[in-house]
Design an enzyme around this catalytic site. Sequence first.
Site, PDB file in Angstrom:
ATOM      1  N   GLN A 105       0.847  -1.195   0.000  1.00 49.25           N
ATOM      2  CA  GLN A 105       0.000   0.000   0.000  1.00 49.25           C
ATOM      3  C   GLN A 105       0.883   1.246   0.000  1.00 49.25           C
ATOM      4  OE1 GLN A 105      -2.363   1.214   3.499  1.00 49.25           O
ATOM      5  NE2 GLN A 105      -4.156   1.258   2.167  1.00 49.25           N
ATOM      6  N   TYR A 175      -6.251   9.960   5.019  1.00 50.64           N
ATOM      7  CA  TYR A 175      -4.902  10.324   4.584  1.00 50.64           C
ATOM      8  C   TYR A 175      -5.010  11.197   3.330  1.00 50.64           C
ATOM      9  CZ  TYR A 175      -3.319   7.161   8.186  1.00 50.64           C
ATOM     10  OH  TYR A 175      -3.096   6.580   9.406  1.00 50.64           O
ATOM     11  N   CYS A 344     -10.263 -13.531  16.333  1.00 54.78           N
ATOM     12  CA  CYS A 344     -10.009 -12.161  16.799  1.00 54.78           C
ATOM     13  C   CYS A 344     -11.300 -11.609  17.394  1.00 54.78           C
ATOM     14  CB  CYS A 344      -9.568 -11.293  15.624  1.00 54.78           C
ATOM     15  SG  CYS A 344      -9.730  -9.529  15.946  1.00 54.78           S
ATOM     16  N   GLU A 415      -9.209 -25.805  38.574  1.00 55.64           N
ATOM     17  CA  GLU A 415     -10.085 -24.629  38.597  1.00 55.64           C
ATOM     18  C   GLU A 415     -11.124 -24.833  39.697  1.00 55.64           C
ATOM     19  OE1 GLU A 415     -10.488 -21.541  37.239  1.00 55.64           O
ATOM     20  OE2 GLU A 415     -12.294 -21.526  38.481  1.00 55.64           O
TER      21      GLU A 415
HETATM   22  C1  LIG Z   1      -2.691  -2.451  13.612  1.00 51.50           C
HETATM   23  C2  LIG Z   1      -3.472  -1.977  12.431  1.00 51.50           C
HETATM   24  C3  LIG Z   1      -2.846  -1.221  11.462  1.00 51.50           C
HETATM   25  C4  LIG Z   1      -3.567  -0.792  10.347  1.00 51.50           C
HETATM   26  N1  LIG Z   1      -2.910  -0.131   9.350  1.00 51.50           N
HETATM   27  C5  LIG Z   1      -3.556   0.145   8.199  1.00 51.50           C
HETATM   28  C6  LIG Z   1      -2.847   0.613   7.067  1.00 51.50           C
HETATM   29  O1  LIG Z   1      -1.628   0.678   7.065  1.00 51.50           O
HETATM   30  N2  LIG Z   1      -3.558   0.947   5.974  1.00 51.50           N
HETATM   31  C7  LIG Z   1      -4.910   0.804   5.912  1.00 51.50           C
HETATM   32  O2  LIG Z   1      -5.501   1.119   4.888  1.00 51.50           O
HETATM   33  N3  LIG Z   1      -5.594   0.287   6.948  1.00 51.50           N
HETATM   34  C8  LIG Z   1      -4.949  -0.068   8.071  1.00 51.50           C
HETATM   35  N4  LIG Z   1      -5.624  -0.679   9.092  1.00 51.50           N
HETATM   36  C9  LIG Z   1      -7.023  -1.082   8.882  1.00 51.50           C
HETATM   37  C10 LIG Z   1      -7.059  -2.532   8.373  1.00 51.50           C
HETATM   38  O3  LIG Z   1      -6.472  -2.652   7.119  1.00 51.50           O
HETATM   39  C11 LIG Z   1      -8.502  -3.072   8.296  1.00 51.50           C
HETATM   40  O4  LIG Z   1      -9.203  -2.382   7.315  1.00 51.50           O
HETATM   41  C12 LIG Z   1      -9.228  -2.951   9.625  1.00 51.50           C
HETATM   42  O5  LIG Z   1      -8.437  -3.460  10.660  1.00 51.50           O
HETATM   43  C13 LIG Z   1     -10.564  -3.687   9.611  1.00 51.50           C
HETATM   44  O6  LIG Z   1     -10.395  -4.997   9.179  1.00 51.50           O
HETATM   45  P1  LIG Z   1     -10.242  -6.255  10.193  1.00 51.50           P
HETATM   46  O7  LIG Z   1     -11.453  -6.249  11.063  1.00 51.50           O
HETATM   47  O8  LIG Z   1     -10.176  -7.427   9.285  1.00 51.50           O
HETATM   48  O9  LIG Z   1      -9.012  -6.043  10.972  1.00 51.50           O
HETATM   49  C14 LIG Z   1      -4.934  -1.096  10.225  1.00 51.50           C
HETATM   50  C15 LIG Z   1      -5.548  -1.844  11.217  1.00 51.50           C
HETATM   51  C16 LIG Z   1      -4.828  -2.301  12.301  1.00 51.50           C
HETATM   52  C17 LIG Z   1      -5.504  -3.164  13.321  1.00 51.50           C
HETATM   53  S1  SF4 Z   2      -7.702 -10.108  19.328  1.00 48.94           S
HETATM   54 FE1  SF4 Z   2      -7.578  -7.964  19.907  1.00 48.94          FE
HETATM   55  S2  SF4 Z   2      -5.406  -7.496  19.852  1.00 48.94           S
HETATM   56 FE2  SF4 Z   2      -5.662  -9.411  18.740  1.00 48.94          FE
HETATM   57  S3  SF4 Z   2      -5.835  -8.771  16.623  1.00 48.94           S
HETATM   58 FE3  SF4 Z   2      -7.897  -8.964  17.441  1.00 48.94          FE
HETATM   59  S4  SF4 Z   2      -8.347  -6.899  18.085  1.00 48.94           S
HETATM   60 FE4  SF4 Z   2      -6.163  -6.958  17.852  1.00 48.94          FE
END
Ligand SMILES: Cc1cc2nc3c(=O)[nH]c(=O)nc-3n(C[C@H](O)[C@H](O)[C@H](O)COP(=O)(O)O)c2cc1C
Ligand code: SF4
Length: 647
Positions: A105, A175, A344, A415
Amino acid sequence: MSGDGYKMLFSTGKIGSLELKNRIVMPPMVTNYATEDGAVTEQYKDYLRERANGGVGLIIVEATYIHPWGKGFVNNLGVDRDELVPGLRELTEVAHGAEVKIAIQLYHAGRQTSSKTSGYHPIAPSPIPTPGEEEIPREATIEEIQGVVEAFGEGARRAKEAGFDAVEVHGTHGYIINEFLSPYSNKREDEYGKDFEGRLRLALEVLQRIKEKAGNEFPVIYRINGDECVEGGITLEVTKRIAKRLEEAGADAFHVTAGVGESSYNSVQPMAMPRGCKAHLAQGVKQVVNVPIISAGRISHPEVAEEILEQNKADFVAMGRALLCDQEMPNKALEGEIDDIRVCIACNQKCINKLLGAEQEPIGCALNVRTGREAEFPMTKVDKKKKVLIVGAGPAGLEAARVAALRGHRVDLFEKEERIGGQINLISSVPGREEFKEVISYYQSQIPKLGINLVLNHPVSAEEIEGMSPDVVIFATGATPLLPDLPGIDSLRVVSAWDVIRGECALGERVVVLGGGSVGACTVDSLRKLGKKVTIVEMLEDIALDMEPLTRKLFMKELTSDGKVKIWTGTRISEISEEGVVVERGWEKILLRDIDNVVLALGATSNKDLIDKLAGKLRNYHIVGDAKKPRKVTEAVEEGFEAAYRI
Ligand SMILES: Cc1cc2nc3c(=O)[nH]c(=O)nc-3n(C[C@H](O)[C@H](O)[C@H](O)COP(=O)(O)O)c2cc1C
Ligand code: SF4
């Protein structure tokens, strides 16, 4: 359900000329694993290798800055200089070695960075800071905008040279490209603002320059904001118009997300938001374009992923945190080992929370201690098997048991309650925190598979422990609610927040909750939803300050939405009397009257009785989780893991 059950998820797919083995995309996630000048590290490669080996179809590497002014995190990856190409090539080789396709990206943080992080004063379409940020960005000049366009082109050229199979343009989350696109942040009156066409210009020019530099055949994914979720911002209808124009300009796929800085709980959704909660945005964009669509947002389980694909809401699914939490998730889904997936729970505690915190730490996962620490903890068997006795089957004890057994030790887990989970049972019964049940389910499935001897309903005694002569004892005995030495605390009207959450006491209509940490705040929220009149008293300047910030933002918005909860901050409790609760604010003493019940949420204290009895007698023991000091699941799991790993 086996891999056969996830037919769509494990079917091949195409983005432009790029062929993918399945529909699972690891979306970009900034890791903070790079060096301070943006280079790839061993840690980065190890992290990526495990994800590639886990069976994902496409990895999109984190938002990588194309220009030093656009660097948004201290240890952000960079692609702004030719000297970074060899390191990036090592990253692509890691993915290709596992037969996984890899994209990167490209981004410029615009106003969503600071001079402290990048070393330069941030630029933006207009000199408006992100709400909550102090630094006012400088309005970018035309030359600077053209410099940004050129830098995106150069970034794509370098990415191609480094062996990436595609690039993704970061056009969302507030951004720079998103900032120009949105009337919310772009107030310019020149050719890069004013109207829809003007605001679109930067995105179109970036796309065109990338095509010129990397070639028309080189696939370009565009990450688009389906809904900024702010007043006056971009909505799905505008996004559809933008997407159509970008498709004409050569975008090979759209990756649909939501949210900007101040509405960022829509970008990285907390657990209170449902799984797959942004799929409707992907579906909306899919209706107006012909290129493939990737949906992102809380797609945390293969079941949800398959459903989104089946319902034709998207062609690919991004599963980001799901892969931080369990890098093997795709392989497990393919093999039908669904119970083995560590799901998660969207707690955000150790991933986005680490990144966005003041310290800007490297990311990890609250439930997967190895994330980002892969080389430190290879999951090999030990040479010498030991007899490990664990007291307490809360998160710390469960993780210790799992890891000790995986490493080849014999494990007895005691437990005192009739079920495993400890305080997770409590948390998961709070409305909006139900995802915590997944943690218990995971360990429930692992205990028999790993041959752990679990003994429930058994408060193991010091004598028994000595009698069993274990090589190592791990105390994960948890904590109990703290009862402060307060006049009136013994009143029958006083109950603990834990008992309220457990549903073990009937409360009257008017309730005061003492203590505004996350336990108190969640209790208030539950009571509010039951229609009670609730007051919360907290010594600090605000409530729920120990909650992960994105979770808190959403939580506070909802808690205060109807203005019915009374919040007393900066307030000390001095007495519980027949008339009510006496509190102190500065020099003032105030009586809170007309109260049916007082709920205590004033913290917890470690259960140490057993430990104190045995400490001098045991050769080798560890204290983990709340038994050491009451904290969160993150620390419990981490300490359980580390104690067991080092046996
Ligand atoms: C630690 C972290 C860093 C992220 N960095 C970016 C990034 O660099 N660019 C971006 O477009 N989205 C970023 N996101 C958003 C993720 O790409 C994703 O869209 C978001 O976490 C929701 O999807 P998920 O529920 O599968 O995690 C980030 C998310 C997390 C948790
Ligand atoms: S469990 Fe919590 S800390 Fe681990 S990836 Fe998912 S949101 Fe992030």
